[in-house]
Design an enzyme around this catalytic site. Structure first.
Site, mmCIF file in Angstrom:
data_model
loop_
_atom_site.group_PDB
_atom_site.id
_atom_site.type_symbol
_atom_site.label_atom_id
_atom_site.label_comp_id
_atom_site.label_asym_id
_atom_site.label_seq_id
_atom_site.Cartn_x
_atom_site.Cartn_y
_atom_site.Cartn_z
ATOM 1 N N ASN A 1 0.872 -1.181 0.000
ATOM 2 C CA ASN A 1 0.000 0.000 0.000
ATOM 3 C C ASN A 1 0.904 1.224 0.000
ATOM 4 O OD1 ASN A 1 -1.816 2.034 0.465
ATOM 5 N ND2 ASN A 1 -2.225 1.478 2.606
ATOM 6 N N LYS B 1 0.169 4.248 -0.277
ATOM 7 C CA LYS B 1 -0.469 5.452 0.275
ATOM 8 C C LYS B 1 -0.244 6.627 -0.703
ATOM 9 C CE LYS B 1 0.276 3.530 4.807
ATOM 10 N NZ LYS B 1 -0.033 3.665 6.211
ATOM 11 N N HIS C 1 -9.531 1.078 4.753
ATOM 12 C CA HIS C 1 -8.275 1.343 5.459
ATOM 13 C C HIS C 1 -8.553 2.325 6.597
ATOM 14 C CE1 HIS C 1 -4.202 2.618 6.344
ATOM 15 N NE2 HIS C 1 -3.787 1.524 5.712
ATOM 16 N N GLU D 1 -6.986 4.778 7.639
ATOM 17 C CA GLU D 1 -6.791 6.205 7.305
ATOM 18 C C GLU D 1 -8.023 6.759 6.584
ATOM 19 O OE1 GLU D 1 -2.996 5.654 5.365
ATOM 20 O OE2 GLU D 1 -2.141 5.091 7.310
ATOM 21 N N GLU E 1 -5.821 -5.133 10.364
ATOM 22 C CA GLU E 1 -4.808 -4.109 10.621
ATOM 23 C C GLU E 1 -5.125 -3.402 11.935
ATOM 24 O OE1 GLU E 1 -2.712 -2.907 6.744
ATOM 25 O OE2 GLU E 1 -4.368 -1.535 7.051
ATOM 26 N N GLY F 1 1.991 2.107 10.827
ATOM 27 C CA GLY F 1 2.948 3.203 10.704
ATOM 28 C C GLY F 1 3.570 3.631 12.021
ATOM 29 N N SER G 1 3.036 -2.291 10.484
ATOM 30 C CA SER G 1 4.483 -2.269 10.736
ATOM 31 C C SER G 1 5.169 -3.609 10.445
ATOM 32 C CB SER G 1 4.778 -1.803 12.166
ATOM 33 O OG SER G 1 4.305 -0.484 12.350
HETATM 34 C C1 PEP Z 1 -0.969 0.076 5.944
HETATM 35 O O1 PEP Z 1 -1.005 1.270 5.705
HETATM 36 O O2 PEP Z 1 -1.847 -0.670 5.488
HETATM 37 C C2 PEP Z 1 0.114 -0.432 6.788
HETATM 38 C C3 PEP Z 1 0.045 -1.659 7.222
HETATM 39 O O3 PEP Z 1 1.121 0.459 7.060
HETATM 40 P P1 PEP Z 1 2.522 0.123 7.772
HETATM 41 O O4 PEP Z 1 3.031 -1.170 7.177
HETATM 42 O O5 PEP Z 1 3.393 1.294 7.438
HETATM 43 O O6 PEP Z 1 2.236 -0.006 9.226
#
Ligand code: PEP
Length: 252
Positions: free
Chosen positions: A9, A11, A97, A99, A169, A175, A215
């Site tokens: 992803n 972003k 997601h 976000e 998630e 993040g 992460s």
């Molecule tokens: C994501 O944005 O779906 C995600 C898992 O981000 P990160 O791996 O940076 O935590």
């Protein structure tokens, strides 16, 4: 056997030429070292999609979007519909997601419309769910995820649900550098599979891919992916670094 998947992803990162160059270099990597264990997906900003279809036509990796509109067409300035995404050659779209839920106030009802429309247009949906830190600390994380799945997806027919991939998630891990432990991930993935099983039956649930996101990095991926109900990952930050992303794919 369930499909293993690693989806990047990106972003809101990379302009047009940066993104196409980066995708090409990832594709070249997997042309030389094919990933026979996992499907590799790049979920990019909309601007890259049309360019990717020519670039990735040898099919080593596939691509998708990070969002789609909740309506099919019309006067929705600035929106991009699922059928428009599909017309680029994209196969996937991420919905739900955290976000999008947080910054754009996408609720269960909106996400349900998006998933239904995307599936109808022939896209596969990577549907994200997960609790915030306070919910985990209060012990409501299972009921939160249950609500997200029931309201967001369980109106779909069995045929439609075949197009769904779940990404668990935990929001506190996205993040932040904090990662769910492999046990925490497995516990929630098993819970999600059981919910799908209650609704659509055990044989069906056993075929649904459930990805972990939050992460993920080369140093923790293999252990998380080794758990029985973890079928790969949705990768944010580490998907912007070729070495890390390819190492995570190889960890499956
Ligand atoms: C994501 O944005 O779906 C995600 C898992 O981000 P990160 O791996 O940076 O935590």
């Amino acid at each position: 056997m369930r499909k293993k998947i690693i989806a990047g992803n990106w972003k809101m990162n990379m302009d047009l030429s940066e993104g196409l160059d980066f995708a090409e270099s990832i594709n070249n990597y997997f042309r030389e070292k094919p990933s026979d264990r996992a499907e590799v997906i790049l979920c990019t900003p909309f601007i890259h999609l049309a360019g990717l279809s020519g670039l990735l036509k040898d099919g080593k990796i596939v691509f998708g979007a990070q969002n789609c509109a909740a309506e099919s067409s019309g006067a929705y300035t600035g929106e991009v519909s699922a059928s428009m995404i599909k017309s680029t050659g994209a196969q996937y779209v991420i919905t739900g997601h955290s976000e999008r839920r947080t910054y754009y106030h996408e609720n269960d009802k909106i996400l349900n419309k998006k998933a239904a429309l995307a599936v109808k247009c022939g896209l596969k949906v990577i549907f994200c769910c997960g609790e915030v830190l306070q919910e985990r600390e209060e012990g409501t994380h299972f009921s939160v995820v249950r609500r997200q799945l029931e309201a967001g997806l369980f109106s779909l027919s069995e045929e439609e649900f075949k197009q769904i991939i779940i990404a668990y998630e935990p929001v506190w891990a996205i993040g932040t550098g904090l990662t769910a432990t492999p046990d925490q991930a497995q516990e929630m993935h098993k819970y999600i599979r059981d919910l799908i099983s209650e609704k659509y039956g055990k044989n069906f649930a056993d075929q649904v891919s459930i990805l972990y996101g939050g992460s993920c990095k080369p140093s923790n991926a293999a252990e998380i992916f080794s758990r029985a109900d973890v079928d790969g990952g949705l990768i944010g930050g580490a998907s912007l670094k070729k070495e890390d992303f390819c190492a995570i794919v190889e960890a499956v």
